[in-house]
Design a protein around this motif. Structure first.
Motif, PDB file in Angstrom:
ATOM      1  N   ARG A   8       0.841  -1.190   0.000  1.00 48.96           N
ATOM      2  CA  ARG A   8       0.000   0.000   0.000  1.00 48.96           C
ATOM      3  C   ARG A   8       0.880   1.245   0.000  1.00 48.96           C
ATOM      4  O   ARG A   8       1.778   1.381   0.830  1.00 48.96           O
ATOM      5  N   HIS A  10       1.702   5.218   0.530  1.00 50.70           N
ATOM      6  CA  HIS A  10       1.269   6.225   1.500  1.00 50.70           C
ATOM      7  C   HIS A  10       1.394   7.651   0.968  1.00 50.70           C
ATOM      8  O   HIS A  10       0.851   8.582   1.556  1.00 50.70           O
ATOM      9  N   ASP A  11       2.130   7.834  -0.113  1.00 47.17           N
ATOM     10  CA  ASP A  11       2.212   9.147  -0.763  1.00 47.17           C
ATOM     11  C   ASP A  11       2.518   8.929  -2.238  1.00 47.17           C
ATOM     12  O   ASP A  11       2.931   7.838  -2.649  1.00 47.17           O
ATOM     13  N   GLU A  53      -5.595   4.915  -1.108  1.00 54.68           N
ATOM     14  CA  GLU A  53      -5.592   5.807   0.058  1.00 54.68           C
ATOM     15  C   GLU A  53      -4.722   7.046  -0.126  1.00 54.68           C
ATOM     16  O   GLU A  53      -4.522   7.806   0.822  1.00 54.68           O
TER      17      GLU A  53
END
Length: 330
Positions: A8, A10-11, A53
């Motif tokens: 995943r 994150h930025d 996300e």
């Protein structure tokens, strides 16, 4: 399905770095196309980089009166947004015409742009397909092609792009923004999709490993008077056999501005610029609309079993522009 790694992000920069470190990795948004292709073996990524996300889920007005849409905005949220419905109604209509409610809740704007063709030969690993396996041939040319391209195709590939959303974005001169290892960049949608040529496996002009970060819609007052129409073989949850986005500004019976884009007729959304040219400055009536459609479709090269699309698109142009004209007269 073979084993694959999952990570995943994150930025945005981290996501780009993860893909750059693994040439067999793929970005994962809603997964409504990629996961299906993984199940059939068409896509075989060694790693999925989940970008859902990332902070790319906003819709906001731009300083010049346009709209910026983040890449992870869901199709459902895009269609429901008040400013989209007010300023670009055809875009909301196009999104709602695609897939089911459940899929729209998962599918993202970035993923929608990158979805791949639904040609049956592309997803059938037992059949030759230049898009999937370059140099093997195009099975659809001599095979089942009733819903394949009539514009811009070559003997190397006659598949169509399946997106409804992209047809509306093409009509409104959308610009795709992205992040790559070399920094930020942008591509007008008119340049985003590559022509088929003899390399149909090369589908977009995105740099290798680039992540779509959003779509910018320039201000377009005519877009507020727009519609999307889709013809399909069943009433719901089916891909188009022909579609159209139209926007029209008529004053005193004269076409002041018009936007037209076709779907399900080419490997990319087809901006009908010749039809726009013929219409601009002329009368807003059914005869002129038909003549403009004929001018655009003069370049069509249908196959034996999809020539009906020429008549279908002609009728769609006349019907949709007539509706918009009558609406403007009220």
């Amino acid at each position: 399905m073979r084993d694959f790694a999952y990570q995943r992000a994150h930025d945005v920069s981290g996501a780009v770095a993860l893909l750059g470190a693994d040439p067999d990795a793929r970005y994962l948004g809603g997964g409504t196309n990629l996961v299906d292709l993984m199940k059939t073996g068409v896509e075989r990524p060694a790693r999925l980089v989940d970008v859902r996300e990332l902070p790319l889920d906003g819709i906001e007005s731009t300083a010049d009166g346009g709209l910026r849409v983040g890449a992870t905005v869901t199709n459902s949220d895009l269609a429901a947004h008040p400013e989209v419905r007010r300023s670009y109604p055809a875009l909301a209509q196009a999104v709602l015409a695609g897939a089911s409610g459940q899929l729209r809740n998962m599918a993202t704007v970035g993923g929608n742009l990158l979805q791949r063709t639904r040609c049956g030969y592309f997803t059938d690993l037992s059949k030759p397909c230049n898009k999937r396996a370059p140099g093997t041939g195009c099975s659809a040319v001599e095979g089942e092609h009733h819903n394949h391209a009539i514009l811009g195709a070559t003997e190397h590939c006659v598949a169509i792009h399946p997106s409804d959303m992209a047809v509306a974005l093409a009509a409104f001169d959308a610009v795709v923004t992205y992040e790559s290892a070399d920094g930020t960049g942008e591509l007008p949608l008119a340049e985003f999709y590559l022509p088929v040529g003899d390399t149909p496996h090369l589908e977009t002009a995105l740099p290798t490993g680039a992540l779509i970060t959003g779509v910018v819609l320039p201000p377009a007052p005519v877009a507020a008077h727009s519609r999307y129409r889709k013809v399909r073989e069943r009433a719901s949850y089916a891909f188009a056999i022909g579609s159209i986005t139209g926007a029209l500004d008529v004053r005193d019976g004269v076409v002041r501005e018009v936007r037209l884009a076709f779907g399900a007729v080419a490997s990319r959304p087809w901006r009908a610029r010749e039809a726009e040219r013929v219409l601009t400055g002329g009368p807003a009536d059914a005869e002129a609309f038909a003549a403009a459609a004929d001018a655009e479709l003069a370049a069509a090269r249908p196959l034996p079993h999809n020539a009906y699309k020429v008549t279908l698109l002609r009728n769609l142009v006349v019907a949709l522009l007539t509706e918009l004209t009558e609406e403007a007269a009220r």
